[in-house]
Design a protein around this motif. Structure first.
Motif, PDB file in Angstrom:
ATOM      1  N   PRO A  74     -51.997  28.436 -38.158  1.00 50.74           N
ATOM      2  CA  PRO A  74     -52.130  28.013 -39.553  1.00 50.74           C
ATOM      3  C   PRO A  74     -51.309  28.880 -40.507  1.00 50.74           C
ATOM      4  CG  PRO A  74     -53.984  29.393 -38.965  1.00 50.74           C
ATOM      5  CD  PRO A  74     -53.134  29.270 -37.713  1.00 50.74           C
ATOM      6  N   ALA A  75     -51.324  28.488 -41.793  1.00 49.81           N
ATOM      7  CA  ALA A  75     -50.709  29.313 -42.836  1.00 49.81           C
ATOM      8  C   ALA A  75     -51.499  30.613 -42.962  1.00 49.81           C
ATOM      9  CB  ALA A  75     -50.723  28.540 -44.155  1.00 49.81           C
ATOM     10  N   PRO A  76     -50.886  31.676 -43.514  1.00 49.56           N
ATOM     11  CA  PRO A  76     -49.605  31.651 -44.232  1.00 49.56           C
ATOM     12  C   PRO A  76     -48.376  31.868 -43.362  1.00 49.56           C
ATOM     13  CG  PRO A  76     -50.634  33.787 -44.500  1.00 49.56           C
ATOM     14  CD  PRO A  76     -51.607  32.954 -43.717  1.00 49.56           C
ATOM     15  N   LYS A  77     -48.531  32.185 -42.068  1.00 46.61           N
ATOM     16  CA  LYS A  77     -47.361  32.543 -41.275  1.00 46.61           C
ATOM     17  C   LYS A  77     -47.072  31.549 -40.155  1.00 46.61           C
ATOM     18  CE  LYS A  77     -47.829  37.527 -42.097  1.00 46.61           C
ATOM     19  NZ  LYS A  77     -47.947  38.869 -41.485  1.00 46.61           N
ATOM     20  N   GLY A  78     -47.763  30.430 -40.163  1.00 49.28           N
ATOM     21  CA  GLY A  78     -47.580  29.486 -39.076  1.00 49.28           C
ATOM     22  C   GLY A  78     -46.309  28.663 -39.208  1.00 49.28           C
ATOM     23  N   TRP A 116     -51.322  15.115 -41.019  1.00 51.02           N
ATOM     24  CA  TRP A 116     -52.580  15.464 -41.684  1.00 51.02           C
ATOM     25  C   TRP A 116     -53.042  16.875 -41.316  1.00 51.02           C
ATOM     26  CZ3 TRP A 116     -52.845  11.837 -45.079  1.00 51.02           C
ATOM     27  CH2 TRP A 116     -53.952  11.761 -45.940  1.00 51.02           C
ATOM     28  N   HIS A 117     -53.898  17.430 -42.144  1.00 52.55           N
ATOM     29  CA  HIS A 117     -54.468  18.784 -42.050  1.00 52.55           C
ATOM     30  C   HIS A 117     -53.441  19.836 -42.484  1.00 52.55           C
ATOM     31  CE1 HIS A 117     -57.501  16.496 -40.126  1.00 52.55           C
ATOM     32  NE2 HIS A 117     -56.958  16.497 -38.914  1.00 52.55           N
ATOM     33  N   LEU A 118     -52.840  19.608 -43.644  1.00 55.35           N
ATOM     34  CA  LEU A 118     -51.811  20.494 -44.179  1.00 55.35           C
ATOM     35  C   LEU A 118     -52.423  21.563 -45.082  1.00 55.35           C
ATOM     36  CD1 LEU A 118     -49.161  17.801 -45.209  1.00 55.35           C
ATOM     37  CD2 LEU A 118     -49.419  18.960 -42.995  1.00 55.35           C
ATOM     38  N   ASP A 119     -51.816  22.726 -45.074  1.00 53.18           N
ATOM     39  CA  ASP A 119     -52.208  23.799 -45.977  1.00 53.18           C
ATOM     40  C   ASP A 119     -51.719  23.471 -47.388  1.00 53.18           C
ATOM     41  OD1 ASP A 119     -52.980  26.613 -46.737  1.00 53.18           O
ATOM     42  OD2 ASP A 119     -50.806  26.690 -47.080  1.00 53.18           O
ATOM     43  N   TYR A 120     -52.642  23.401 -48.317  1.00 53.60           N
ATOM     44  CA  TYR A 120     -52.327  22.969 -49.677  1.00 53.60           C
ATOM     45  C   TYR A 120     -51.291  23.874 -50.341  1.00 53.60           C
ATOM     46  CZ  TYR A 120     -53.079  21.785 -54.613  1.00 53.60           C
ATOM     47  OH  TYR A 120     -52.907  21.416 -55.930  1.00 53.60           O
ATOM     48  N   ARG A 146     -47.244  24.117 -43.972  1.00 57.93           N
ATOM     49  CA  ARG A 146     -47.849  24.711 -42.778  1.00 57.93           C
ATOM     50  C   ARG A 146     -49.213  24.070 -42.551  1.00 57.93           C
ATOM     51  NH1 ARG A 146     -45.280  29.532 -45.150  1.00 57.93           N
ATOM     52  NH2 ARG A 146     -43.721  30.315 -43.653  1.00 57.93           N
ATOM     53  N   LEU A 147     -49.876  24.459 -41.460  1.00 62.62           N
ATOM     54  CA  LEU A 147     -51.173  23.885 -41.118  1.00 62.62           C
ATOM     55  C   LEU A 147     -52.301  24.619 -41.833  1.00 62.62           C
ATOM     56  CD1 LEU A 147     -50.742  23.369 -37.269  1.00 62.62           C
ATOM     57  CD2 LEU A 147     -50.349  21.721 -39.121  1.00 62.62           C
ATOM     58  N   GLN A 154     -60.857  27.877 -33.805  1.00 69.64           N
ATOM     59  CA  GLN A 154     -59.404  28.093 -33.837  1.00 69.64           C
ATOM     60  C   GLN A 154     -58.623  26.827 -33.454  1.00 69.64           C
ATOM     61  OE1 GLN A 154     -58.082  31.348 -34.732  1.00 69.64           O
ATOM     62  NE2 GLN A 154     -60.219  31.458 -35.379  1.00 69.64           N
ATOM     63  N   PHE A 155     -59.182  25.668 -33.787  1.00 67.69           N
ATOM     64  CA  PHE A 155     -58.542  24.408 -33.417  1.00 67.69           C
ATOM     65  C   PHE A 155     -57.561  23.985 -34.512  1.00 67.69           C
ATOM     66  CE2 PHE A 155     -58.236  19.915 -32.214  1.00 67.69           C
ATOM     67  CZ  PHE A 155     -58.296  19.982 -30.839  1.00 67.69           C
ATOM     68  N   HIS A 156     -56.612  24.848 -34.823  1.00 62.30           N
ATOM     69  CA  HIS A 156     -55.638  24.561 -35.866  1.00 62.30           C
ATOM     70  C   HIS A 156     -54.649  23.524 -35.323  1.00 62.30           C
ATOM     71  CE1 HIS A 156     -57.483  28.187 -37.212  1.00 62.30           C
ATOM     72  NE2 HIS A 156     -56.831  28.953 -36.346  1.00 62.30           N
ATOM     73  N   HIS A 157     -54.522  22.402 -36.039  1.00 59.88           N
ATOM     74  CA  HIS A 157     -53.713  21.343 -35.473  1.00 59.88           C
ATOM     75  C   HIS A 157     -53.143  20.419 -36.537  1.00 59.88           C
ATOM     76  CE1 HIS A 157     -57.627  19.346 -36.033  1.00 59.88           C
ATOM     77  NE2 HIS A 157     -56.954  18.196 -36.058  1.00 59.88           N
ATOM     78  N   LEU A 158     -52.049  19.759 -36.179  1.00 62.94           N
ATOM     79  CA  LEU A 158     -51.469  18.679 -36.952  1.00 62.94           C
ATOM     80  C   LEU A 158     -51.912  17.362 -36.337  1.00 62.94           C
ATOM     81  CD1 LEU A 158     -49.409  17.329 -38.930  1.00 62.94           C
ATOM     82  CD2 LEU A 158     -47.705  17.594 -37.091  1.00 62.94           C
ATOM     83  N   HIS A 159     -52.583  16.532 -37.143  1.00 61.34           N
ATOM     84  CA  HIS A 159     -52.870  15.166 -36.688  1.00 61.34           C
ATOM     85  C   HIS A 159     -51.647  14.316 -37.018  1.00 61.34           C
ATOM     86  CE1 HIS A 159     -55.159  11.520 -35.789  1.00 61.34           C
ATOM     87  NE2 HIS A 159     -54.520  10.997 -36.828  1.00 61.34           N
ATOM     88  N   TYR A 160     -50.994  13.814 -35.979  1.00 61.71           N
ATOM     89  CA  TYR A 160     -49.751  13.051 -36.113  1.00 61.71           C
ATOM     90  C   TYR A 160     -50.015  11.640 -35.622  1.00 61.71           C
ATOM     91  CZ  TYR A 160     -44.722  11.983 -35.475  1.00 61.71           C
ATOM     92  OH  TYR A 160     -43.463  11.444 -35.539  1.00 61.71           O
TER      93      TYR A 160
END
Length: 347
Positions: A74-78, A116-120, A146-147, A154-160
């Motif tokens: 995830p953000a801030p460094k993902g 979907w699930h983007l860091d604002y 970023r995510l 820790q299920f950081h993910h992009l829903h595509y």
């Protein structure tokens, strides 16, 4: 117990499925692209695949997952989410604390790509500007955001998710895994168990003194299966089917059926309980923290993709005797897994 059969028999199984799956990539309707997450030229672990059993909604109700979840930091460094096709922008935001920020890219030929699930806070100004402008567009390769930090395990993910509106006003969806490259998955699907029940029920049929299921009448074949794609997360399988073999005659019955439609068009959510069993003792389940059980009712989907509770294996079509039943599964990269067991038909 899983058992091996001859390479000739396996080749026949794979040939049957290859015929079924022709055109699964969607052809020109869904052109092949790079991955939508940096680095775009590499594979990423998949946490959930298209059309697999899910039960995350509120209030809780099972449904079919409509895209793939690509795992990332995830953000801030993902890594950044990257646009895969040029199109017009629709941005949806709920603030910096929400996991439900996302963007839809609509192409000129009626395709939609959902991220979907983007860091604002990391949504790029170019994205905001395009959303604010009538018919504002982004080019393929543009950075989006970023995510967002996922709150569970820790299920950081992009829903595509991708889909296309056809001239007939129907909606065509495809599992995005068919449309990304590279796709050098080398892990085989795993079939953990195969069970035989009275048609349309969860009542397992009895076994004989040798532990072989004794089958009568119309039978459902329930298979517990999973796949792993580019990582250790369990996902659903792309296709699953069965064959029946009479060992003494060296022949196989023309019973070849898919247990899940994963080619182009996704099944309606109302069919989730026909594709999967979800009651004792076959309780399908899925969560973000490692639980992943999928019990496919292989006999509820025929080789034409028709999904119906009336589907079954009619054992009265075979003479009484000992048979081998094989269940095989395939993923989007062509890897296969199989499971064989011996049954007795006694009508």
């Amino acid at each position: 117990m899983a058992r091996n059969v001859s390479s000739v028999t396996l080749s026949l199984l794979l040939l049957c499925l290859a015929i079924m799956l022709q055109g699964c990539s969607g052809g020109t309707m869904f052109p092949v692209t790079y991955w939508p997450l940096e680095p775009t030229g590499s594979t990423h672990p998949i946490g959930n695949s298209g059309s697999e059993f899910e039960d995350f909604s509120i209030p809780s109700a099972p449904y079919l997952h409509l895209g793939m979840d690509i795992m990332g930091n995830p953000a801030p460094k993902g890594p950044f989410v990257i646009v895969t096709s040029t199109g017009y922008v629709t941005l949806t935001t709920y603030g910096s604390n929400s996991t439900q920020n996302g963007i839809i890219i609509s192409t000129s030929d009626s395709r939609e790509y959902t991220y979907w699930h983007l860091d604002y806070n990391s949504i790029q100004q170019s994205v905001r500007d395009a959303d604010a402008k009538a018919w504002g567009a982004l080019s393929a390769g543009s950075k989006v955001a970023r995510l967002h930090i996922w709150p569970s395990c820790q299920f950081h993910h992009l829903h595509y998710q991708i889909r296309k509106f056809l001239v007939s006003m129907t909606l065509l969806l495809v599992d995005p895994i068919w449309t990304v490259t590279p796709r050098n998955d080398t892990s085989d699907p795993v079939i953990e168990g195969v069970y035989f029940t009275e048609g349309g029920t969860n009542t397992e049929l009895p076994t004989d003194s040798n532990g072989r299921p004794v089958l009568t009448g119309k039978v459902d074949i329930v298979a517990q299966a999973y796949d792993t794609q580019f990582g250790n997360y369990r996902t659903g399988v792309q296709s699953i089917w069965y064959v029946v073999i009479k060992p003494l005659l060296g022949k196989y019955s023309p019973v070849v059926q898919r247990g899940e439609v994963m080619d182009l068009e996704f099944p309606n959510n109302s069919l989730v309980n026909l594709i999967y069993r979800n009651s004792t003792p076959f309780v399908s389940n899925s969560d973000y923290c490692g639980t992943k059980k999928a019990y496919y009712v292989v006999t509820n989907v025929d080789d034409l993709g028709n999904i119906t509770e009336s589907g079954c294996w009619d054992t009265t079509a075979h003479p009484n005797g000992v048979y081998k039943v094989g269940v095989a599964a395939m993923d989007a990269s062509g890897n296969t897994g199989q499971y064989w067991t011996t049954v007795v038909i006694s009508n």
